[in-house]
Design an enzyme around this catalytic site. Structure first.
Site, mmCIF file in Angstrom:
data_model
loop_
_atom_site.group_PDB
_atom_site.id
_atom_site.type_symbol
_atom_site.label_atom_id
_atom_site.label_comp_id
_atom_site.label_asym_id
_atom_site.label_seq_id
_atom_site.Cartn_x
_atom_site.Cartn_y
_atom_site.Cartn_z
ATOM 1 N N GLU A 48 0.813 -1.214 0.000
ATOM 2 C CA GLU A 48 0.000 0.000 0.000
ATOM 3 C C GLU A 48 0.850 1.269 0.000
ATOM 4 O OE1 GLU A 48 -4.085 -1.739 1.903
ATOM 5 O OE2 GLU A 48 -2.886 -0.512 3.226
ATOM 6 N N GLU A 106 -5.759 -8.393 -1.321
ATOM 7 C CA GLU A 106 -6.437 -8.249 -0.027
ATOM 8 C C GLU A 106 -7.900 -7.934 -0.278
ATOM 9 O OE1 GLU A 106 -4.872 -5.582 2.944
ATOM 10 O OE2 GLU A 106 -2.806 -6.108 2.452
HETATM 11 C C1 BG6 Z 1 -4.657 -3.091 4.615
HETATM 12 C C2 BG6 Z 1 -3.344 -3.576 5.131
HETATM 13 O O1 BG6 Z 1 -4.634 -1.734 4.761
HETATM 14 O O2 BG6 Z 1 -5.834 -3.455 5.224
HETATM 15 C C3 BG6 Z 1 -3.428 -4.644 6.176
HETATM 16 O O3 BG6 Z 1 -2.469 -3.935 4.104
HETATM 17 C C4 BG6 Z 1 -4.639 -4.415 7.050
HETATM 18 O O4 BG6 Z 1 -2.221 -4.660 6.863
HETATM 19 C C5 BG6 Z 1 -5.886 -4.490 6.184
HETATM 20 O O5 BG6 Z 1 -4.713 -5.264 8.127
HETATM 21 C C6 BG6 Z 1 -7.200 -4.370 6.931
HETATM 22 O O6 BG6 Z 1 -7.212 -3.227 7.726
HETATM 23 P P1 BG6 Z 1 -7.512 -3.316 9.276
HETATM 24 O O7 BG6 Z 1 -7.338 -1.940 9.789
HETATM 25 O O8 BG6 Z 1 -8.901 -3.806 9.402
HETATM 26 O O9 BG6 Z 1 -6.520 -4.275 9.838
#
Ligand code: BG6
Length: 491
Positions: A176, A388
């Site tokens: 990111e 993701e």
């Molecule tokens: C992304 C990241 O921003 O979202 C992860 O790459 C992160 O590291 C994921 O865990 C989900 O966000 P959060 O705040 O729910 O953990």
């Protein structure tokens, strides 16, 4: 015939700092997330520079993947995964970032992890830096605000590329990378670039990441150094690993104009350029896009940090693959009174047509199809991968130990359907990894309660729990998805 080609990469994604724990074991040094306290939904991550023995630092134990990796990878294999996205924690390899020689025990750990993956035919996909800049690099060098950090990063890359060249074919440079452009203070600066003010480093009381002092000139200069580091890493990977595939990784904040007011349309277009397109344009096309110079001018940013030599480096280090995270979407408007909604790393205007998760992130599967199409239109020459996607939710363990999570199945199913549609539209997607296939520490809030997994981990925000793993209903559902190559998405 299935729209998913044979060998489509189904799997899951984690980050070292959110799952490994063992934060000082076997020679590991501190890294940025080790300095962050646990939080809650209203009080996201706070930073505390002094390690307070009374305080709770979730990354210190995380879910103890360091000692459970064999069991966890066996469970991933049981689901029929083809790929496992994980990060190497830079501070496990070079504890201080500038050590003469790498930490052999750290290297051995990832050898073991990759061997375990290959035992089950799972391909590792490795993020070189998932918010894991060694803490000493922050305090001694000012993170990526220093050009010396480019060399430290490349030394680390050379070490891991050489060591794992026969075990890892897929690499991503910085997780990111575009969070630096979101104006969210330390979330972008400290997490992404390892930069913060001296006063903040020395503060005695915890500070919210979002309240760390901002300095746009410093941020964009450090981001530039990170672009150079990323481009050099891509080139180096190709020199050391002949059949390598190296990707970028973008936090895709999908935006819609809130209204048809042309001012909203333009505001949305510009926000997209700065937050989503800028970093990817540099990493995929190998040059700074024209619109960013107007943004620099309007924000008093002097871009003379971009040298002629850097321009060459950026051109030579373009990525082979575009990857991104997608969780939700938001709207953009010029109306300052519009209701706001939360989202990954940023806030947006609320979309009246969408429902929200328990953490206030708007759920928008169709937005994934839209995003895949727009990204492919912009970069038609390279493949894409969703690295993701997932739903953070509170799970309930029943008295018989079962965990019913139909909300998670529903979320993921709709997103996979949307990805399928995009592939039928002609978008070349090579894989899909859900975020947090095993419960882990939230990056945004530091909570355990925000669970994403198919696998439940008995660990809680009050520090209790014995780390035992159990399968949720979604585990059996995703197993069918992977084993049927996306054909069987359930009822
Ligand atoms: C992304 C990241 O921003 O979202 C992860 O790459 C992160 O590291 C994921 O865990 C989900 O966000 P959060 O705040 O729910 O953990």
């Amino acid at each position: 015939m299935s729209v998913f080609p044979e060998g489509f990469l189904w799997g899951g994604a984690v980050a070292a700092n959110q799952c490994e724990g063992a934060y000082l074991e076997d020679g590991k040094g501190l890294s940025v997330p080790d300095m962050l306290l646990g939080g809650d939904v209203n009080h996201p991550r706070t930073f505390l520079a002094v390690t307070d023995p009374e305080a709770f630092y979730p990354s210190h134990q995380a879910i103890d993947f360091y000692h459970h990796y064999k069991e966890d990878i066996r469970l991933f294999a049981e689901m029929g995964w083809k790929v496992f996205r994980l990060s190497i924690n830079w501070s496990r390899i070079y504890p201080n970032g500038d050590d003469e020689t790498p930490n052999e025990k750290g290297l051995q750990f990832y050898d073991n992890v990759f061997d375990e993956c290959h035992k089950y035919g799972i391909e590792p996909l490795v993020t070189l830096c998932h918010y894991e800049i060694p803490w000493a690099v922050v305090t001694k060098y000012g993170g990526f605000s220093s050009r010396q950090t480019i060399d430290l990063f490349l030394k680390y890359c050379r070490t891991v590329f050489t060591r794992y060249k026969d075990k890892v074919k897929y690499w991503l440079t910085f997780n990111e990378i575009n969070i630096a452009c979101m104006g969210n203070g330390g979330l972008g600066d400290l997490y992404g670039l390892g930069i913060m003010d001296k006063d903040d480093i020395n503060a005695k009381d915890p500070i919210l990441l979002t309240e760390l002092k901002k300095n746009p000139q410093r941020t964009f200069e450090a981001l530039h150094n990170e672009f150079v580091a990323s481009a050099k890493a891509v080139k180096l990977a190709h020199e050391i690993i002949p059949d390598v595939v190296v990707g970028n990784m973008i936090c895709h904040i999908t935006n819609y104009p809130l209204t048809p007011n042309p001012d909203d349309i333009m505001a949305c277009y510009q926000e997209d350029d700065v937050k989503n397109n800028f970093c990817a344009d540099v990493q995929v096309r190998g040059e700074y896009p024209s619109y960013i110079f107007r943004y620099f001018k309007e924000h008093g940013i002097d871009s003379s940090f971009i040298t002629e030599e850097d321009k060459k480096v950026l051109k030579e280090g373009t990525v082979d693959l575009y990857t991104f995270s997608y969780y939700s979407s938001g709207c953009v408007t010029v109306n300052p009174d519009a209701d706001l909604t939360a989202g990954n790393m940023t806030m947006g205007a609320k979309n009246p047509y969408l429902k929200e998760s328990e953490w206030g992130w708007q759920i928008d599967p169709e937005g994934l199809r839209y995003t895949l199409n727009t990204v492919h239109d912009r970069y038609p020459d390279i493949p894409l991968m969703v690295v993701e996607n997932g739903l953070g939710a509170v799970d309930q363990v029943e008295s018989d130990g079962s965990i019913h999570d139909p909300y998670r199945i529903d979320y993921l199913k709709k997103h996979i359907q949307a990805m399928k549609e995009a592939m039928e539209d002609g978008v070349p997607v090579i894989g899909y990894t859900t975020w947090g296939p095993i419960d882990l520490v939230s990056a945004g809030t530091g909570q355990y309660a925000k669970r994403y997994g198919f696998i439940y981990v008995d660990r809680h925000d009050d520090g209790t729990g014995d780390f035992h793993r159990s399968r949720k209903d979604s585990f059996y559902w995703y197993k069918k998805v992977c084993e049927s190559n996306g054909e069987d998405l359930g009822e």
